[in-house]
Design an enzyme around this catalytic site. Structure first.
Site, PDB file in Angstrom:
ATOM      1  N   GLU A 208      57.376 -28.270  -7.189  1.00 22.85           N
ATOM      2  CA  GLU A 208      56.949 -28.820  -5.904  1.00 22.85           C
ATOM      3  C   GLU A 208      58.174 -29.066  -5.024  1.00 22.85           C
ATOM      4  OE1 GLU A 208      52.856 -30.818  -6.246  1.00 22.85           O
ATOM      5  OE2 GLU A 208      54.345 -32.304  -6.814  1.00 22.85           O
TER       6      GLU A 208
ATOM      7  N   GLY B 290      52.950 -32.683   1.454  1.00 20.24           N
ATOM      8  CA  GLY B 290      52.325 -33.508   2.493  1.00 20.24           C
ATOM      9  C   GLY B 290      52.841 -33.229   3.891  1.00 20.24           C
TER      10      GLY B 290
ATOM     11  N   GLY C  12      47.583 -32.001  -3.376  1.00 20.19           N
ATOM     12  CA  GLY C  12      47.473 -33.376  -2.912  1.00 20.19           C
ATOM     13  C   GLY C  12      46.343 -33.509  -1.906  1.00 20.19           C
ATOM     14  N   GLY C  13      46.697 -33.497  -0.634  1.00 16.69           N
ATOM     15  CA  GLY C  13      45.744 -33.746   0.462  1.00 16.69           C
ATOM     16  C   GLY C  13      44.444 -32.959   0.345  1.00 16.69           C
TER      17      GLY C  13
ATOM     18  N   TRP D  78      45.221 -37.158  -6.538  1.00 16.72           N
ATOM     19  CA  TRP D  78      44.599 -37.985  -5.483  1.00 16.72           C
ATOM     20  C   TRP D  78      45.544 -39.061  -4.948  1.00 16.72           C
ATOM     21  CZ3 TRP D  78      38.870 -39.191  -7.300  1.00 16.72           C
ATOM     22  CH2 TRP D  78      38.180 -37.972  -7.418  1.00 16.72           C
TER      23      TRP D  78
ATOM     24  N   HIS E  15      56.543 -36.752 -10.526  1.00 18.74           N
ATOM     25  CA  HIS E  15      56.206 -36.406  -9.148  1.00 18.74           C
ATOM     26  C   HIS E  15      57.305 -36.924  -8.206  1.00 18.74           C
ATOM     27  CE1 HIS E  15      54.206 -36.238  -5.287  1.00 18.74           C
ATOM     28  NE2 HIS E  15      53.416 -35.327  -5.837  1.00 18.74           N
TER      29      HIS E  15
HETATM   30  P1  PGA Z   1      50.137 -31.898  -0.833  1.00 10.32           P
HETATM   31  O1  PGA Z   1      50.698 -32.692  -2.093  1.00 10.32           O
HETATM   32  O2  PGA Z   1      49.207 -30.840  -1.351  1.00 10.32           O
HETATM   33  O3  PGA Z   1      49.424 -32.941  -0.010  1.00 10.32           O
HETATM   34  O4  PGA Z   1      51.312 -31.309  -0.127  1.00 10.32           O
HETATM   35  C1  PGA Z   1      51.068 -32.007  -3.266  1.00 10.32           C
HETATM   36  C2  PGA Z   1      51.521 -32.999  -4.304  1.00 10.32           C
HETATM   37  O5  PGA Z   1      52.076 -34.043  -3.952  1.00 10.32           O
HETATM   38  O6  PGA Z   1      51.321 -32.763  -5.514  1.00 10.32           O
END
Ligand code: PGA
Length: 251
Positions: free
Chosen positions: A168, A174, A235-236, A10, A96
């Site tokens: 990632e 994002g 994330g989003g 989140w 992260h």
């Molecule tokens: P996102 O973020 O799904 O918004 O691209 C992923 C994350 O930062 O773990």
């Protein structure tokens, strides 16, 4: 055991009321679908205690987004692994890209954080991934290998029961841009091959490797269908109960 996992990060979103509302919505939505994966959410640290209470009778597990590597002491603003454990949090996201970029977390700090999390019986979701320039210059495998070799690949084999990897690619976080299912599979297979050469096949086969970066209900199924992709760090799309549920039910 290698599990399928969908974890929601989140980030710095949702106040106390919004946290309660989203967890209540998720609890309700998940009661109505069949779930074939572990489900984690990661609210801000100030809302972890309430999240643990709100998920007591739920399939949802709670993870922290960060922790400090020291046991305790003069580290203003920080939270230790033992403190997470104390309030019932069982997992923590470490490494992260936002922590690495904005808060200067490097391999040395992350190695110390991993050690402290393991000492306190926390499961670790360990994140890593290359920048766009690394991918463009064809260095993505080398970058990922060095991020892992400088940190978790020096752990003993037994530690891997408590570690989940999350690949990632920074260019996909994002941004709305997702690695193709083939790009994800290619990297995940490479990561698993590093585990095989370091620890042998039985350890490697039991590590869950998640993909993160703009996963949505519309692309989750295809990404999760790849052999070495064991789920996602979201994330989003984890901030809306319907979207997150859509990703969870992609399994
Ligand atoms: P996102 O973020 O799904 O918004 O691209 C992923 C994350 O930062 O773990």
């Amino acid at each position: 055991m290698r599990n399928n996992i969908v974890a929601g990060n989140w980030k710095m979103n949702n106040d106390a009321t919004q946290t309660t509302e989203l967890i209540n919505d998720l609890n309700k939505a998940l009661e109505e679908v069949s779930i074939n994966c572990r489900v984690l959410i990661s609210p801000t640290s100030i809302n972890l205690t309430s999240a643990v209470a709100l998920t007591e009778d739920s399939v949802i597990e709670v993870a922290a987004q960060n922790m400090h590597q020291a046991k305790n002491g003069a580290f203003t603003g920080e939270i230790s692994a033992a403190m997470l454990n104390d309030v019932g949090v069982k997992s923590v996201i470490l490494g992260h890209s936002e922590r690495r970029t904005y808060f200067g977390e490097n391999d040395q700090i992350l190695t110390e954080k991993v050690a402290s999390a393991l000492e306190n019986n926390l499961e670790i979701i360990f994140c890593f991934g290359e920048l766009l320039q690394d991918r463009k210059s064809g260095n993505h495998f080398k970058v990922v290998e060095s991020q892992l070799k400088n940190t978790v690949l020096s752990l003993n084999a037994a530690s891997w029961e408590h570690i989940v990897l999350a690949y990632e690619p920074v260019w996909a976080i994002g941004t709305g841009e997702t690695a193709s299912p083939e790009q994800a599979q290619e990297m995940h297979a490479y990561i698993r091959s590093l585990l095989v050469s370091t620890y042998g096949i039985s350890v490697a086969e039991n590590v869950s490797i998640l993909y993160g970066g703009s996963v949505k209900p519309t692309n989750a199924k295809e990404i999760f269908s790849k052999e070495d992709v064991d789920g996602g760090l979201i994330g989003g799309a984890s901030l809306k109960a319907t979207d997150f549920t859509g990703i969870i039910t992609a399994f």
